[in-house]
Design a protein around this motif. Structure first.
Motif, PDB file in Angstrom:
ATOM      1  N   ILE A 111       0.946  -1.196  -0.080  1.00  0.00           N
ATOM      2  CA  ILE A 111      -0.077  -0.168  -0.035  1.00  0.00           C
ATOM      3  C   ILE A 111       0.903   1.367  -0.070  1.00  0.00           C
ATOM      4  O   ILE A 111       1.857   1.325   0.878  1.00  0.00           O
ATOM      5  CB  ILE A 111      -0.970  -0.132   1.425  1.00  0.00           C
ATOM      6  N   ASN A 112       0.631   2.262  -0.968  1.00  0.00           N
ATOM      7  CA  ASN A 112       1.239   3.352  -0.729  1.00  0.00           C
ATOM      8  C   ASN A 112       0.186   4.449  -1.103  1.00  0.00           C
ATOM      9  O   ASN A 112      -0.346   4.444  -2.163  1.00  0.00           O
ATOM     10  CB  ASN A 112       2.391   3.213  -1.907  1.00  0.00           C
ATOM     11  N   MET A 113      -0.151   5.543  -0.412  1.00  0.00           N
ATOM     12  CA  MET A 113      -0.951   6.543  -0.384  1.00  0.00           C
ATOM     13  C   MET A 113      -2.246   5.783  -0.682  1.00  0.00           C
ATOM     14  O   MET A 113      -2.883   5.021   0.121  1.00  0.00           O
ATOM     15  CB  MET A 113      -0.483   7.411  -1.471  1.00  0.00           C
ATOM     16  N   ASN A 114      -2.826   6.273  -1.733  1.00  0.00           N
ATOM     17  CA  ASN A 114      -4.253   6.242  -2.182  1.00  0.00           C
ATOM     18  C   ASN A 114      -4.286   4.551  -2.949  1.00  0.00           C
ATOM     19  O   ASN A 114      -5.489   4.346  -3.608  1.00  0.00           O
ATOM     20  CB  ASN A 114      -5.282   6.870  -2.595  1.00  0.00           C
ATOM     21  N   ARG A 115      -3.336   3.734  -3.004  1.00  0.00           N
ATOM     22  CA  ARG A 115      -2.920   2.718  -4.086  1.00  0.00           C
ATOM     23  C   ARG A 115      -2.789   1.274  -3.203  1.00  0.00           C
ATOM     24  O   ARG A 115      -1.963   1.408  -2.191  1.00  0.00           O
ATOM     25  CB  ARG A 115      -1.983   2.887  -4.718  1.00  0.00           C
ATOM     26  N   THR A 116      -3.305   0.320  -3.952  1.00  0.00           N
ATOM     27  CA  THR A 116      -2.736  -0.875  -3.409  1.00  0.00           C
ATOM     28  C   THR A 116      -2.140  -1.495  -4.683  1.00  0.00           C
ATOM     29  O   THR A 116      -2.660  -1.530  -5.841  1.00  0.00           O
ATOM     30  CB  THR A 116      -3.814  -1.997  -2.975  1.00  0.00           C
TER      31      THR A 116
END
Length: 464
Positions: free
Chosen positions: A427-432
């Motif tokens: 997961i990074n910020m608003n992403r998987t």
């Protein structure tokens, strides 16, 4: 897939018996003495890992996780491949370490095998301990080769955390260290889903991004620009595959102004994109290429720079002003030799390409149809991202840029839901990101997508 622990019955088949006492001791020692990267030390709770095999790892409680993060996107051949483990053991018994100024069999063979697979004439290999040092040395080579100082890098990028590499990085991890590398200039690379160029299609995005880059060079002074560095496919920043023609356009701009073109393949290389290097997808050859991670699946730290003939010629009679005590460490190089042979023998690159096209992409697109929180699916090979949004119409991210604390709660809840179902996400910020080992099986992928399907219902609760 549901994780199973001593609280829920017997351990999963094939796993050792749960050992909570040892796990508690491991955790206690970690919390007392280990200083973790990118973390507020009192706010983290690291999982104590008991073991790993293939696409899975497990804790001391008996909980098993399917690893959709490949560590930090480096275990391209999975955990504990017996041939690579054996090669490290054999090398340790023969020659565990030796200084870099000598010719050593493992080092020579690793360089030869890497050079066989790099595009074009990138036939000289400078070994480092990891990707950040590779970037540091690539930039140094470019500056010495050209006699210029400025280096252009993109927003939405990550190149490492050492002095020059962190200043070249385009994400918020740079901010606290944004004082150490004079001459770094940033520009916008193409990304149609969140276009900075108001483009309506990929052709417009490509054309406008190249025009923006060339105007940036004009205003910075072409005679002052040593290099442009790009991740071939940006990794941590969001797995944004470049539009057709973009990288070739950058290559042409570099040739026109005598600028060194550096491609960062630390994450995208060695099978991750379904090819040996992501550059192969775009028919482009840089002057320098950095690598690490997948070169030996992270079994022993190793990175490097693949160097073109014209850059190598600069240092044919002139000493290169750089070096590392552990450059081309025999254990790391033996692991690389074994890894590259395993990838060849077992068709790992082909597996990533085939399952990426036949399983990952269609499954992710089905998930997007089911879940309003999925704004965009993008990627290639075993290198995919789901851009999670509050609103599909406006593309508003599920959480704000660089969110922390309470405002990051939707992504934290999504991550917790995935782990509860036995899936370890990236997961990074608003992403998987969906970045399992390149050796993953179709059955494992579908197991992971079932868990991801359930976890995305949590993200859906935060959409409009």
């Amino acid at each position: 897939m549901t994780p199973q622990s001593s609280q829920h019955g017997s351990p999963l088949p094939g796993l050792p018996e749960p050992d909570p006492q040892t796990g508690a001791a491991v955790k206690a020692a970690d919390r007392a003495h280990v200083f973790h990267s990118w973390s507020a030390q009192d706010l983290i709770d690291p999982l104590a890992v008991a073991g790993a095999q293939g696409s899975y790892f497990w804790d001391y409680e008996g909980n098993r996780f399917l690893d959709f993060s490949s560590g930090l996107v480096f275990t391209n051949i999975g955990y504990q491949h017996p041939k690579v483990v054996a090669a490290i053991q054999e090398q340790a018994g023969k020659l565990a370490t030796f200084a870099p100024a000598f010719a050593v069999e493992a080092r020579s063979e690793a360089a030869r095998l890497i050079a066989e697979r790099t595009p074009g004439d990138l036939d000289k290999i400078f070994f480092t301990n990891g990707g950040a040092e590779a970037v540091e040395n690539a930039v140094r080579m470019a500056r010495v080769h050209t006699g210029r100082t400025k280096v252009l890098s993109a927003y939405r990028s990550y190149h490492g955390s050492t002095a020059a590499a962190i200043n070249l990085t385009g994400d918020p991890r740079r901010w606290a260290s944004d004082n150490g590398s004079a001459g770094v200039v940033r520009f916008w690379a193409p990304f149609l889903y969140r276009t900075p160029f108001y483009a309506e299609n990929e052709a417009q995005e490509c054309e406008r991004a190249l025009a923006h880059l060339e105007s940036t060079i004009a205003y910075e002074g072409p005679q002052a620009v040593a290099a442009i560095i790009l991740e071939t496919i940006p990794g941590t920043a969001g797995i944004m595959t470049p539009p057709p023609g973009y990288l070739q356009g950058v290559r042409e701009i570099c040739d026109r102004y005598g600028i060194v073109f550096i491609l960062d393949e630390v994450m995208a290389g060695f099978g991750r994109a379904g090819t040996w290097f992501a550059a192969d997808l775009y028919d482009v050859v840089p002057d320098l290429m950095t690598f690490a991670k997948g070169v030996n699946s992270g079994y022993v730290p190793l990175g490097g720079v693949a160097i073109s003939g014209k850059i190598a010629e600069t240092f044919a009679k002139r000493p290169y002003p750089g070096g590392l005590t552990y450059s081309g460490h025999p254990l790391a190089c033996a692991a690389a030799v074994a890894t590259l042979r395993v990838m060849e023998e077992e068709g790992v690159v082909e597996n990533a390409a085939r399952l990426g096209a036949e399983v990952v992409e269609p499954e992710l697109r089905r998930l997007a149809e089911r879940h309003p929180s999925v704004g965009e699916v993008r990627g290639v090979g075993m290198f995919w991202a789901l851009d999670l949004v509050k609103d599909r119409e406006t593309h508003e991210p599920l959480v704000p840029y660089n969110a922390t604390g309470e405002v990051n709660a939707p992504m934290a809840a999504f991550g917790a839901a995935a782990k509860k179902r036995g899936l370890w996400p990236f997961i990074n910020m608003n992403r998987t990101h969906v970045v399992p080992p390149c050796t993953v099986t179709e059955e494992e992928l579908k197991e992971g997508f079932a868990a991801l399907d359930e976890a995305l219902t949590v993200a859906d609760e935060h959409t409009v």
